[in-house]
Structure formats: C-alpha cells, structure tokens
Design an enzyme around this catalytic site. Structure first.
Site, mmCIF file in Angstrom:
data_model
loop_
_atom_site.group_PDB
_atom_site.id
_atom_site.type_symbol
_atom_site.label_atom_id
_atom_site.label_comp_id
_atom_site.label_asym_id
_atom_site.label_seq_id
_atom_site.Cartn_x
_atom_site.Cartn_y
_atom_site.Cartn_z
ATOM 1 N N GLY A 74 61.382 22.404 94.684
ATOM 2 C CA GLY A 74 60.472 21.285 95.091
ATOM 3 C C GLY A 74 60.514 20.679 96.238
ATOM 4 N N THR A 91 67.399 16.209 91.626
ATOM 5 C CA THR A 91 68.778 15.751 91.399
ATOM 6 C C THR A 91 68.707 14.716 90.299
ATOM 7 O OG1 THR A 91 69.217 16.026 93.689
ATOM 8 C CG2 THR A 91 70.800 14.769 92.371
ATOM 9 N N GLU A 107 37.610 4.359 116.693
ATOM 10 C CA GLU A 107 37.721 4.482 115.260
ATOM 11 C C GLU A 107 36.116 4.531 114.767
ATOM 12 O OE1 GLU A 107 40.415 5.023 113.955
ATOM 13 O OE2 GLU A 107 41.631 4.885 116.045
#
Length: 665
Positions: A247, A254, A470
């Site tokens: 993954g 872990t 923007e």
C-alpha cells in the site's frame, strides 16, 4: 502478468496552485510517517542477559572507606588534658608542678601529667620540642622525661605501596575488556537485530486501528491459526506461510503488523530490511539464518520484515549487474522460507510500498502466498481514523468529523493524524481552549497548500493580475460539468504560490476522458484569463502548464484516450533499478509514433486552451466580479463564486435564473 492489478491512475490535484512567485511549481504535500511507538519496553521482554559480577558502585564504596580512614582521624578531637603554652609549661616546671613529660620528636608536641594529677599538652619549642637549656631544667627538677619518635600511618604507607599495583592491574583489566568487546562485536556481527515482543508486553491491538475491516479479517486468520492451530488442522486448512502488506506510504502497514503482536499471543520478531545489510559480504545471509533460528526457539512466532524491498529487489537488476550482498541475503531468505512448514507455527509478514521491484521468486506461492492491499482509506474509514486521533483532544461543538472526512480525499492515516495535530497547534496559537472547525480548516490549508507567507508583499499590479489569474481557475471550476466542485479561492500567498484555487476531489476510483479534459481546461484558466484581460502572459502559469501537460501525456500514451493513437499504451522510461538494463530501457515505439504522440498531446492542450478562452470570453463580466471580490476579501468560497457568475450573466443580458444555468453543457 503482475500478481496485483495495476492501481487506478492518481487523480489530478484538487486545485490549481496558481501563480508561482518565480513560475515555480506547486510544493509537494508533506506525507508524514505514522511512526507508532509501542507501549512499554521496545524489546518487549526479549532475550536480554542479566549482567553479573562485581557491581561498579562497589569500587566507589571501597574508595570512600579508604579515604575516610585517612582523613577522619585527623578531625577527631584530642583528649590530652589542659593546653599550655610553652612559656607556661616552663614556668610550671620551675615551680615543680610537672611530673612527666613526653616529647614527640616529629611534631614537637609535649604531653604529660601534673604532679598534682591531671594531664596537659603543649606545642613544644624548637626542632626537638625542647631546647638544650630547657631539657637540662627538666632533668634538674626531676621530671620524668621521654622522647617519642612520630608514629607512622600504616594505611597511608600501604596505600602508597599498593597504588602503583592498582594502576597496573586496572590498566590490564581495561585492555582485556576492550579486546573482548571488539572480539564480541566481530563475533556477533552475523546475529539478527530483530526486536522480540512477548505476550506480556503487547504493543497495540486491532481496536487501535480504525477501518480496514477486510485487512483485519485476513490478518485475523493468521492470528487465529497461531492461537488455535488444531482448529485449522481438523479440516486440513493450510495457512499461508507469508503475508505481504502492500500500500501507499502512511496507510498503516507497520501498524497492522504491530497490532498482530498484541493480538496473536505468540512471539513476535520485528526487523527492517536495512538491518540485514552490512559492508561485509555474507553478513545479511547470516542474520537471516539467525532470525529463523530465533523464531524456531520461540515455538509459534511471527516474523515481520518492514521495507522488504531493500533486500527483495529483482536480482541482476540495474546498471552494472547485481549486488552481491543483497542477492545473497535474498537467496538465504528464499531458502529459509522453503525450509519450514506452516505446521511449525511460523508466519512471515512483510510490508512494502513498492511491490513492482520485488523479485518474482519472493512472490510465488509457498513463500508470500497472500498479498494484502492496504489502500488509502475511504470516507467512512477516514471519519473513524479522525475520531481515533481526536479522542484524547478537546474538540469544539462545531467540529463535524463527517464533513472533515469528505474534505480529506486522498489522505492516508498518517496524513489524518498530522492534520488533527496541526489543528491542535493552530488552536493553541489562536489562544483557544478547544479545537474548533476553523482550526481544522486552517490546518488542512497548511498541510495541503503550505503555510501562509505573510512576509510576501505584492504590488497593486501583481495583486490584480493574481486575482484575475485565480478568478479564471475558479470560474472554469464552477461552470465545467465534469470537474471537481470548487471549495474556495484565495490570493493570499501559500507555500510557493501567490494564490490558490482549491477544488474538493470527489470519491472516485475511475476517471473519464471528459473529467481529464475539464481538468486540463481548468488548469489553462489562469493563463487564459490574464491573456483575455491584460493581453500578455507571464511566468505565473508554469505549474498550471506542467499539470496540464502531465495529464495530457498520460491520456495519450497510457490511457488510450486519443482516437488517432488508438488503444495502445506506452509508459515512460523506467529507471534501471526496476530491473531493466540501461540499453533495453529505451523508447518502445518508432519516430513516427513519437511524432504522432507529440501531435496528439499538443492538439489536446491547444483545444482545451481555446475552450477556456471561449468560456472566459463569454463570462467576462463574471470574471471581473470574481476578481473584484478577491481584491476586496482576498478569500471567497465556492458558492460565492457561483453567485458572482450568475450575477455577471444577468448583467450581460443572459438568462441565469438558477445556479444550474451557469454550467456549460
């Protein structure tokens, strides 16, 4: 054919990074690691030998006693009777009051008894304590006179004699221990560095992991087998020898393995792939043998190898051939996995985020029989993860975890943990007693977009250009039908960008051609808006072009979304360490095909730029209203942008009675 299906194409970024301060690209979003530290001793009560022998503090006690024996007597009070000066002593002799006199020839001190009884002492006079005339006077008066030589301190004399002996012995002991330590380090270099976790010191459990029920189910089968092997043997079931957790980084691979240490109730050995590597050839293989021997001594045990790709890469790969030490370590690991049966009660778990570079022999049945994909969490799982990381924090009443889960698409568990921590830090800086919704919003902006740069001061012209830039992104993100919905737009500098348009990615697993075309069109919006309004271009659109070109290249070369190219896919040049030779990793197609690919990529980009130009020209008034709002408020949200576009259409004489009327069909 790969053992795992290819992952879905990564979604394009949720929003444009806008104008870079120097045409810079967007900053990568940091991906913090979920470095869980197990509770209790890291060795978990492992096989540490108790040190025996004389304790070190014993030497300090002996030294203290010897020093006390030397110094304390000098401080003891003397009980030698009345103290007299030398003159008073001579006067007492002349008067016939002195019975005895004992002269210490070393210190000159005189002690004795009065004729009437009682003791006295005096410091004496001269080198011998008495002058010759005074000695004659004492003898004349009938004093019992004696001369006593000074007494020697036997302990001080013994210490002076033994000190060189002690120094020589100490030096020899130090040399012997130094040599033994060096020899022990050489002799133990082939020993495994695995950390042993025992049943009385579990690290964590599945209850500490939110979501991922499918992954828990597959791992629980192994845990149940180790706890109750008879249950599986009764029906002839064979549990896999090895389980490979695959993954993206930060998804908790872990953490899952550490949860097994708390659930299995058997021995658990944890080691990383880099622990096998040393500068000496053969050390890695020796450590692998010692690791499996240690597991067999435990009876039933789980061996966890984190980052197995560091020793499990394809053999003979890369420039200049293979790596002797890594290949010998991998060969020994393969041999050890073949050398035990599942009935022995030993299961190997490993984790990697790069399964494509693992050696095929490592992935075949009988070794790592089962591969468990630990993907990025879905919306419900993100909600549960946020709750887990927020349970020990003071949360405000306006915080909605479901809303935050929907707004964090693509974040792994480690990212979500970092988001909650950042929100707590923002709340502290704001002086709040609890974490509120605004803190989560600011934390998300900081994690995804970067920290706000308050030191950047833009001129009025730069600020106006940024507002239109923007505004072009925001307008296209609102009117295009197949893109992600607009969340907000700002001209406040964040990270490396002077302004940011942010769209919220929807929960998707596949992406259509129309989605990518709208994404490219939106990326072109800032560049085109400046061209429409100001009639010129600048370097602020560098990241927009990079993003758009990357998507167009993958559409044509990998996803078969070009009619002229057809259903063909060519991936980019792969690095030599993935197993291809430098000479064989070149281009897989001819020059004519390369020309065709370039033409299709260019055509796709040009068409979407023209499409953006047409839409912005039509909605010119809406673009102006958005830019004016940004110059006034600096940050506006998606619904505000939609209302401004609708208002602009009405002012331009177009029908826009509902928000749906602004969508470009």
């Amino acid at each position: 054919m790969s053992n795992l299906p290819p992952p879905p194409p990564p979604p394009p970024p949720g929003g444009s990074r806008g104008r870079g301060s120097r045409g810079a690209g967007k900053p990568d979003r940091p991906a913090p690691r979920n470095d869980f530290k197990p509770k209790g001793n890291a060795d978990g009560g492992g096989s540490g030998e108790a040190k025996s022998g004389f304790p070190k503090w014993g030497f300090w006690i002996i030294a203290g006693v010897a020093l006390a024996a030397l110094l304390i007597p000098s401080f003891w009070p003397s009980n030698d009777g009345e103290s007299l000066t030398y003159t008073e002593f001579i006067n007492q002799v002349e008067a016939g009051n002195i019975e005895t006199a004992d002269v210490n020839t070393g210190s000159g001190k005189i002690t004795g008894e009065f004729a009437a009884g009682g003791d006295y002492n005096t410091s004496g006079g001269g080198d011998r304590g008495l002058s010759e005339a005074d000695e004659a006077l004492l003898r004349e008066r009938g004093v019992d006179l004696e001369f006593t030589p000074p007494s020697n301190n036997w302990l001080l004399g013994l210490l002076g004699f033994m000190l060189p002996v002690f120094l020589i012995i100490g030096f020899l002991v130090w040399m012997q221990r130094r040599a033994a330590g060096q020899m022990g380090g050489v002799m133990s270099i082939g020993k495994s560095k695995a950390k042993a976790y025992t049943t009385d010191k579990p690290s964590t459990t599945f209850a500490d992991i939110a979501g991922y029920e499918g992954v828990k189910q597959e791992i629980t089968e192994v845990v149940d087998f180790l706890r109750m092997p008879e249950r599986f043997k009764e029906i002839g079931a064979r549990v896999p020898k090895g389980m490979l957790l695959v993954g993206p980084p930060g998804t908790g691979k872990t953490l899952f393995a550490r949860a097994v240490a708390g659930e299995a109730g058997v021995g658990f050995l944890s080691v990383t792939g880099s622990d096998f590597m040393e500068m000496f050839v053969g050390v890695g293989a020796s450590r692998v043998r010692d690791l499996f021997q240690q597991a067999r001594r435990m009876g039933r045990a789980i061996i966890f190898i984190d980052e197995i790709d560091s020793i499990g890469r394809k053999r003979g790969a890369g420039l200049g051939g293979g790596h002797d030490e890594r290949e010998q370590t991998l060969n020994q690991l393969l041999a050890e996995m073949d050398g035990f049966e599942a009935s022995e009660g030993i299961v190997i778990m490993a984790a990697t985020n790069r399964p494509d570079i693992l050696d095929p022999a490592l992935l075949r049945p009988g070794r790592f029989d089962r591969q468990i994909v630990v993907p990025l969490p879905e919306s419900d799982e993100r909600k549960a993860i946020l709750k887990v990381h927020s349970r020990d924090k003071r949360m405000g009443a306006d915080v909605d975890m479901e809303t935050m889960a929907k707004a964090t698409v693509g974040m792994a568990g480690a990212d979500l943990a970092n988001l909650v921590n950042e929100a707590a830090l923002v709340a502290v800086r704001r002086g709040s007693q609890e974490i509120e919704r605004i803190d989560f919003e600011n934390a998300r902006d900081r994690v995804v977009l970067g920290a706000q740069r308050e030191s950047v001061i833009m001129s009025a012209e730069e600020k106006r250009a940024t507002a239109y830039h923007e505004g072009g992104h925001a307008l296209l993100a609102t009117v295009l039908p197949n893109g992600d919905p607009l969340h907000k737009v700002t001209i406040l500098p964040r990270g490396m960008a002077l302004g940011v348009t942010w769209s919220l990615p929807q929960e998707r697993h596949t992406y259509s051609k129309e989605y990518f075309e709208d994404t490219i069109c939106k990326a072109m919006g800032g560049r085109v808006a400046e061209k429409v309004v100001f009639g010129h271009l600048n370097s602020g659109a560098a990241n927009d072009l990079e993003q758009a070109t990357g998507i167009a290249r993958r559409m044509v070369r990998e996803w078969g979304m070009s009619d002229r190219v057809g259903p063909q896919a060519w991936s980019g040049q792969q690095a030599t360490f993935l197993g291809d030779d430098l000479m064989s990793s070149g281009r897989e197609y001819s020059d004519d095909t390369a020309k065709l690919l370039d033409e299709e990529i260019s055509k796709l980009l040009t068409n979407q730029e023209q499409r953006a130009h047409d839409i912005l020209t039509r909605h010119r008034r809406g673009l102006e209203l958005i830019a004016e709002a940004l110059l006034e408020h600096e940050t506006i949200d998606g619904p505000t942008v939609a209302n401004l576009i609708q208002q602009g259409m009405i002012e331009s004489g177009e029908s826009a009675s509902t928000l749906d009327d602004i969508i470009v069909r």
